[in-house]
Write a protein that holds these residues in place. Structure first.
Motif, mmCIF file in Angstrom:
data_model
loop_
_atom_site.group_PDB
_atom_site.id
_atom_site.type_symbol
_atom_site.label_atom_id
_atom_site.label_comp_id
_atom_site.label_asym_id
_atom_site.label_seq_id
_atom_site.Cartn_x
_atom_site.Cartn_y
_atom_site.Cartn_z
ATOM 1 N N GLN A 5 -39.849 -76.612 73.572
ATOM 2 C CA GLN A 5 -38.669 -77.564 73.379
ATOM 3 C C GLN A 5 -38.163 -78.568 74.554
ATOM 4 O O GLN A 5 -38.052 -79.685 74.079
ATOM 5 C CB GLN A 5 -37.297 -76.684 73.623
ATOM 6 C CG GLN A 5 -37.147 -75.646 72.214
ATOM 7 C CD GLN A 5 -35.985 -74.849 72.510
ATOM 8 O OE1 GLN A 5 -35.675 -74.488 73.571
ATOM 9 N NE2 GLN A 5 -35.503 -74.149 71.395
ATOM 10 N N SER A 41 -45.226 -69.261 64.406
ATOM 11 C CA SER A 41 -44.063 -68.999 65.531
ATOM 12 C C SER A 41 -43.682 -70.211 66.308
ATOM 13 O O SER A 41 -42.667 -70.508 66.716
ATOM 14 C CB SER A 41 -44.563 -67.665 66.313
ATOM 15 O OG SER A 41 -45.715 -67.953 67.169
ATOM 16 N N ARG A 44 -42.233 -72.788 64.064
ATOM 17 C CA ARG A 44 -41.037 -72.383 63.666
ATOM 18 C C ARG A 44 -40.044 -72.764 65.106
ATOM 19 O O ARG A 44 -38.713 -73.314 64.659
ATOM 20 C CB ARG A 44 -40.709 -70.921 63.424
ATOM 21 C CG ARG A 44 -39.128 -70.504 63.206
ATOM 22 C CD ARG A 44 -39.238 -69.143 62.941
ATOM 23 N NE ARG A 44 -39.859 -68.645 61.541
ATOM 24 C CZ ARG A 44 -39.260 -69.005 60.295
ATOM 25 N NH1 ARG A 44 -38.059 -69.228 60.291
ATOM 26 N NH2 ARG A 44 -40.056 -68.268 59.103
ATOM 27 N N GLU A 45 -40.571 -72.370 66.258
ATOM 28 C CA GLU A 45 -39.819 -72.683 67.358
ATOM 29 C C GLU A 45 -39.326 -74.413 67.565
ATOM 30 O O GLU A 45 -38.492 -74.713 67.932
ATOM 31 C CB GLU A 45 -40.615 -72.361 68.433
ATOM 32 C CG GLU A 45 -39.914 -72.398 69.838
ATOM 33 C CD GLU A 45 -40.571 -71.924 71.120
ATOM 34 O OE1 GLU A 45 -40.231 -71.964 72.347
ATOM 35 O OE2 GLU A 45 -41.626 -71.242 70.785
ATOM 36 N N TRP A 47 -39.461 -76.295 64.768
ATOM 37 C CA TRP A 47 -38.623 -76.870 63.822
ATOM 38 C C TRP A 47 -37.081 -76.352 64.069
ATOM 39 O O TRP A 47 -36.163 -77.084 63.778
ATOM 40 C CB TRP A 47 -38.808 -75.929 62.678
ATOM 41 C CG TRP A 47 -38.083 -76.027 61.319
ATOM 42 C CD1 TRP A 47 -37.933 -77.286 60.287
ATOM 43 C CD2 TRP A 47 -36.935 -75.190 61.120
ATOM 44 N NE1 TRP A 47 -37.150 -76.889 59.485
ATOM 45 C CE2 TRP A 47 -36.314 -75.837 59.654
ATOM 46 C CE3 TRP A 47 -36.490 -74.090 61.455
ATOM 47 C CZ2 TRP A 47 -35.201 -75.067 58.966
ATOM 48 C CZ3 TRP A 47 -35.514 -73.424 60.848
ATOM 49 C CH2 TRP A 47 -35.024 -74.156 59.569
ATOM 50 N N GLU A 48 -36.747 -75.220 64.748
ATOM 51 C CA GLU A 48 -35.529 -74.588 64.976
ATOM 52 C C GLU A 48 -35.034 -75.811 66.181
ATOM 53 O O GLU A 48 -33.596 -76.143 66.482
ATOM 54 C CB GLU A 48 -35.473 -73.395 65.700
ATOM 55 C CG GLU A 48 -35.646 -72.264 64.680
ATOM 56 C CD GLU A 48 -35.910 -71.000 65.165
ATOM 57 O OE1 GLU A 48 -36.187 -71.040 66.520
ATOM 58 O OE2 GLU A 48 -35.958 -69.848 64.434
ATOM 59 N N ALA A 49 -35.610 -76.507 66.942
ATOM 60 C CA ALA A 49 -35.594 -77.536 67.863
ATOM 61 C C ALA A 49 -35.074 -78.786 67.259
ATOM 62 O O ALA A 49 -34.886 -79.799 68.037
ATOM 63 C CB ALA A 49 -36.420 -77.690 69.025
ATOM 64 N N LYS A 52 -38.935 -81.706 62.065
ATOM 65 C CA LYS A 52 -38.950 -81.438 60.560
ATOM 66 C C LYS A 52 -40.486 -81.690 59.753
ATOM 67 O O LYS A 52 -40.921 -81.176 58.965
ATOM 68 C CB LYS A 52 -38.049 -82.135 59.769
ATOM 69 C CG LYS A 52 -36.520 -81.869 60.083
ATOM 70 C CD LYS A 52 -36.331 -80.321 60.097
ATOM 71 C CE LYS A 52 -34.760 -80.022 60.589
ATOM 72 N NZ LYS A 52 -34.555 -78.665 60.695
ATOM 73 N N CYS A 72 -38.275 -72.490 55.988
ATOM 74 C CA CYS A 72 -37.995 -73.829 56.885
ATOM 75 C C CYS A 72 -38.254 -75.097 55.939
ATOM 76 O O CYS A 72 -39.276 -75.141 55.256
ATOM 77 C CB CYS A 72 -38.839 -73.875 58.012
ATOM 78 S SG CYS A 72 -38.753 -72.562 58.979
#
Length: 227
Positions: A5, A41, A44-45, A47-49, A52, A72
């Motif tokens: 991140q 994984s 996804r990390e 993407w969660e931050a 896109k 996602c």
């Protein structure tokens, strides 16, 4: 924030800083995170931050990860070498293709794009350095190819893509990226509404942004060195 991140945030800040230093609006430069060889994984990390758009070079690797990330809202970009036996899977699973360099592949992508999906966004790849190891068309081939691409209804012609030589100096990077921008401007003077310049990676992002990149393809600076 963890290290991934933090690196993503640093890249976003670099894009903003480089754009401002060149008198550009930072919102006109999109970050495409190059996730080739990275596990689902980590994608996804990121993407969660807030990231896109992700780019993949290797089709089979991408197809294995996509189902794991089906929840996602990822915009998938294909930036690898296109092969005829892979066009259907590319047409069915990606929103963008940055590496189109032949009418044959364009026709296959067009014919194999599902009718239930919007047109596939495509950028034509140019090989402006003449390196035999790189894909892409020569400058003089661009206008004839664009003319034929406009007849393909399931493709949306968006812009141009290129890569400088790995050994290019900063001045040479600027020269190459400026050449691609000028080609896009020339094509638009001829009636094409191109709006995308896919150029710039971790090592030459600043030069690309200063010369007009609308999409930068960044992998290592976000995900770290590949193993």
């Amino acid at each position: 924030m963890n290290s991934l991140q933090q690196r993503l945030s640093q890249v976003q800040e670099q894009i903003r800083s480089f754009a401002v230093s060149c008198d550009r609006d930072p919102t006109t430069v999109r970050l495409i995170a190059v996730s080739k060889t990275r596990p689902a994984s980590e994608i996804r990390e990121a993407w969660e931050a807030g990231q896109k758009a992700f780019a993949e070079n290797y089709l089979q690797d991408a197809l294995q990860k996509m189902p794991l990330l089906g929840d996602c809202d990822i915009e998938w970009h294909f930036i690898g070498r296109i092969q005829s036996n892979k066009t259907r899977a590319i047409a069915e699973n990606f929103a963008w293709v940055h590496t189109l360099s032949s009418l044959k592949h364009a026709r296959r992508l067009n014919d194999q794009r599902p009718a239930t999906q919007p047109p596939l966004n495509v950028c034509v790849q140019l090989n402006l350095t003449g390196e035999q190891s790189k894909s892409g068309i020569a400058e003089q081939e661009l206008a004839p190819l664009l003319e034929k691409l406009t007849a393909l209804p399931h493709l949306r012609l968006r812009g141009l893509m290129t890569m400088p030589a790995a050994t290019a100096s900063t001045a040479e990077q600027h020269q190459l990226f400026a050449q691609l921008r000028q080609l896009l401007e020339q094509m638009n003077e001829g009636g094409y509404a191109l709006d995308a310049l896919s150029m710039g990676m971790s090592g030459d992002m600043r030069a690309a942004i200063c010369e007009g990149a609308t999409m930068v393809r960044i992998g290592t600076a976000i995900f770290g060195p590949r193993t």
